[in-house]
Design a protein around this motif. Structure first.
Motif, short mmCIF file in Angstrom:
data_model
loop_
_atom_site.label_atom_id
_atom_site.label_comp_id
_atom_site.label_asym_id
_atom_site.label_seq_id
_atom_site.Cartn_x
_atom_site.Cartn_y
_atom_site.Cartn_z
N ASP A 2 -29.20 58.48 13.28
CA ASP A 2 -30.64 56.75 12.45
C ASP A 2 -31.03 57.65 11.35
O ASP A 2 -31.46 56.69 11.10
CB ASP A 2 -31.36 57.01 14.01
N PHE A 3 -31.83 58.70 11.78
CA PHE A 3 -32.46 59.40 11.00
C PHE A 3 -31.92 59.69 8.93
O PHE A 3 -32.74 59.35 7.92
CB PHE A 3 -32.42 60.80 11.32
N ILE A 4 -30.63 58.78 9.23
CA ILE A 4 -30.21 59.22 7.89
C ILE A 4 -30.23 56.99 7.89
O ILE A 4 -30.12 57.04 6.22
CB ILE A 4 -28.29 59.65 8.06
N THR A 5 -29.63 56.85 8.12
CA THR A 5 -29.24 55.20 8.14
C THR A 5 -30.75 54.45 8.18
O THR A 5 -30.83 53.97 7.70
CB THR A 5 -28.13 54.28 9.06
N GLN A 6 -31.79 54.78 9.12
CA GLN A 6 -32.68 54.23 8.96
C GLN A 6 -33.62 54.70 7.33
O GLN A 6 -33.36 55.43 6.65
CB GLN A 6 -33.96 55.05 9.65
N THR A 7 -34.72 53.50 7.31
CA THR A 7 -35.75 54.05 5.64
C THR A 7 -36.05 55.11 6.11
O THR A 7 -36.71 55.86 6.61
CB THR A 7 -36.42 52.92 6.16
N TRP A 8 -36.01 55.91 5.07
CA TRP A 8 -36.64 57.38 5.34
C TRP A 8 -37.81 56.80 4.39
O TRP A 8 -38.57 56.47 3.80
CB TRP A 8 -36.06 57.72 3.56
N THR A 78 -25.56 52.62 0.13
CA THR A 78 -25.32 50.98 0.38
C THR A 78 -24.68 51.13 1.55
O THR A 78 -24.49 49.97 2.08
CB THR A 78 -25.96 50.47 -1.20
N HIS A 79 -23.18 52.03 0.82
CA HIS A 79 -22.29 50.72 1.78
C HIS A 79 -22.03 52.02 3.30
O HIS A 79 -21.17 51.11 3.63
CB HIS A 79 -21.45 51.29 0.93
N PHE A 80 -22.91 52.72 3.00
CA PHE A 80 -21.96 54.12 4.04
C PHE A 80 -23.15 55.15 5.05
O PHE A 80 -23.52 55.04 5.90
CB PHE A 80 -21.28 55.17 3.60
N LEU A 81 -24.97 54.33 3.90
CA LEU A 81 -26.12 54.66 5.01
C LEU A 81 -26.93 54.35 5.55
O LEU A 81 -28.06 54.02 5.28
CB LEU A 81 -26.16 55.96 4.62
N ASN A 86 -33.06 47.72 7.55
CA ASN A 86 -33.57 48.79 6.32
C ASN A 86 -34.47 47.63 5.61
O ASN A 86 -34.53 46.44 6.21
CB ASN A 86 -32.83 48.82 5.32
N VAL A 87 -35.49 48.13 4.77
CA VAL A 87 -36.95 46.81 3.41
C VAL A 87 -37.56 46.15 5.26
O VAL A 87 -37.79 45.00 4.25
CB VAL A 87 -36.14 46.62 3.43
N SER A 88 -38.14 46.55 5.58
CA SER A 88 -38.48 46.10 7.24
C SER A 88 -40.26 46.33 6.22
O SER A 88 -41.34 46.90 6.80
CB SER A 88 -38.44 46.69 8.08
N ILE A 89 -40.34 45.21 5.63
CA ILE A 89 -41.53 45.14 4.78
C ILE A 89 -42.41 44.62 5.47
O ILE A 89 -42.98 43.89 6.27
CB ILE A 89 -41.48 44.47 3.20
N ALA A 104 -36.06 36.30 3.42
CA ALA A 104 -36.83 38.08 3.21
C ALA A 104 -35.53 38.15 3.30
O ALA A 104 -34.51 38.09 2.93
CB ALA A 104 -37.11 37.62 4.89
N PRO A 105 -35.87 40.22 3.70
CA PRO A 105 -34.51 41.71 3.28
C PRO A 105 -33.70 41.00 4.23
O PRO A 105 -32.52 41.43 4.41
CB PRO A 105 -35.72 42.34 3.23
N HIS A 106 -33.71 41.67 5.62
CA HIS A 106 -32.69 41.63 6.45
C HIS A 106 -31.86 42.27 6.09
O HIS A 106 -30.68 42.56 6.62
CB HIS A 106 -32.18 39.59 7.10
N GLY A 107 -32.56 43.02 6.50
CA GLY A 107 -32.03 44.79 5.23
C GLY A 107 -30.82 44.85 4.33
O GLY A 107 -30.69 45.79 3.29
N LYS A 108 -31.19 44.05 3.37
CA LYS A 108 -31.28 43.85 1.95
C LYS A 108 -32.32 44.58 1.06
O LYS A 108 -33.01 44.32 1.36
CB LYS A 108 -30.87 41.92 1.46
N LEU A 109 -31.82 44.34 -0.20
CA LEU A 109 -32.58 46.12 -1.50
C LEU A 109 -32.66 44.24 -1.76
O LEU A 109 -34.23 44.56 -2.35
CB LEU A 109 -31.83 46.37 -1.48
N ALA A 110 -32.56 43.33 -2.07
CA ALA A 110 -33.19 43.00 -3.02
C ALA A 110 -32.64 41.24 -2.82
O ALA A 110 -32.32 40.85 -1.79
CB ALA A 110 -32.58 42.64 -4.24
N PRO A 111 -33.77 40.14 -2.76
CA PRO A 111 -33.67 38.87 -2.65
C PRO A 111 -32.20 38.10 -3.34
O PRO A 111 -32.55 38.39 -4.40
CB PRO A 111 -34.82 37.84 -3.01
N ASP A 112 -31.90 37.02 -2.62
CA ASP A 112 -30.57 35.65 -3.24
C ASP A 112 -31.53 35.37 -4.64
O ASP A 112 -31.08 35.22 -5.07
CB ASP A 112 -29.71 35.95 -2.22
N ALA A 113 -32.59 35.47 -3.97
CA ALA A 113 -33.33 33.89 -5.03
C ALA A 113 -33.00 34.88 -6.40
O ALA A 113 -33.55 33.42 -7.69
CB ALA A 113 -34.55 33.78 -4.36
N LEU A 114 -33.22 35.97 -6.25
CA LEU A 114 -33.04 36.41 -7.62
C LEU A 114 -31.77 37.19 -7.83
O LEU A 114 -32.22 37.37 -9.40
CB LEU A 114 -34.62 37.75 -8.23
#
Lengths: 186, 137
Positions: A2-8, A78-81, A86-89, A104-114
């Motif tokens: 968990d300490f690897i896959t969660q937001t550092w 992004t693929h394994f960790l 993630n990205v809980s803003i 909204a992020p829902h774990g994504k790094l960047a919005p689909d809108a952009l």
């Protein structure tokens, strides 16, 4: 795991980024990402037309290797960790974005809108990404560095020019974030 | 083989920047809206770590990996280029949410659209090379 896959945490991450800069210093190099853009222009043959690109970019090959490593790191992270937490803003930020039609992020790094694949059928979105890139490339070379070269390397070495540049980064950033984005997405 | 260490540092850098989400458009937006301490914390601690490390290197005259004295060049004096160039950079940074490091990292992560930003950044760099002698520095 968990300490690897969660937001550092910011404190750990900030420390590690500082160590990356110090590691490159120990290797006898200077940490700065935007100079790779100049190297890439020179590799593509820009030196034949503009003297600024006629320089010893081969001495900067090590930095292009850092870039290749960073791309691999981005792929692995992004693929394994990663995980969906993630990205809980800030929730205020999320509702503000929703009002602009940005997902909204829902774990994504960047919005689909952009950044979603659909943007390739939108001339407006392509133009926005292109203009953003143009400002980043032009501005970083004009200022002689970007976030890594000025904010991290320069301020770590207590450089006044870097402080001016970083204040500039925030002046520009605040203008766009508060006044331009609401005009583009409404 | 001497280049392997740079590949490893880059790899590590790419993982850290992705895992702390400094490559995320959302995090940059949230930072410029002052709605989270996260990014300020990252940048602040990175600089704090850097200042201490650089001071140790300077005061102890540490040698680099090849045994040569570590030279840390001062930035050129000036004002206009830093204020103006910095502000232009900031406009782009907040618009597309990525600075040069993250542009490469996100392309590695598979964001095709960030390739458009990279093309823009290369054009911008080229444009600076063309206009350099006409600009105030």
């Amino acid at each position: 795991m968990d300490f690897i896959t969660q937001t550092w945490h910011w404190s750990i991450s900030g420390f590690l980024i500082g160590m990356v800069m110090l590691a490159l210093t120990y290797f006898g190099k200077a940490f700065g990402m935007s100079s790779n853009l100049r190297s890439l222009c020179s590799m593509a043959g820009a030196g034949k037309f503009v003297s600024f690109f006629n320089w010893d970019w081969k001495s900067q090959r090590w930095n292009l290797v850092v870039v290749v490593g960073a791309m691999l790191g981005g792929y692995v992270a992004t693929h394994f960790l990663s995980d969906p937490s993630n990205v809980s803003i800030n929730t205020t930020t999320i509702s503000q974005l929703a009002a602009m039609g940005i997902d909204a992020p829902h774990g994504k790094l960047a919005p689909d809108a952009l950044f979603g694949m659909e943007i390739f059928s939108s001339p407006k979105m392509i133009a926005i990404l292109l203009i953003g890139g143009l400002l980043i490339g032009f501005g970083s070379r004009y200022a002689g560095g970007c976030t890594s070269g000025h904010a991290i390397s320069g301020l770590s070495n207590l450089q006044l020019p870097s402080l001016k540049a970083v204040i500039g980064f925030f002046i520009g950033g605040l203008i766009v974030s508060h006044f331009v984005l609401p005009l583009i997405f409404n | 083989m001497k280049l392997i260490k740079f590949l490893l540092v880059g790899f590590f850098f790419g993982i850290v920047l992705t895992k702390c989400e400094a490559v995320s458009w959302y995090r940059i937006y949230e930072m410029f809206q002052f709605q989270s301490f996260h990014m300020f914390g990252i940048i602040g601690v990175a600089i704090f770590t850097g200042v201490i490390g650089i001071q140790i290197i300077k005061r102890k005259n540490l040698k680099d990996v090849d045994g040569l004295p570590i030279e840390i060049l001062d930035k050129e004096k000036g004002s206009i280029r830093y204020w103006l160039g910095g502000t232009l950079f900031g406009l782009g940074w907040a618009l597309v949410g990525s600075c040069p490091g993250p542009i490469f990292i996100l392309i590695g992560a598979g964001f095709m659209s960030v390739g458009v930003i990279l093309i823009g950044a290369l054009l911008g760099t080229f444009l600076y090379g063309v206009l350099k002698d006409k600009l105030p520095h």
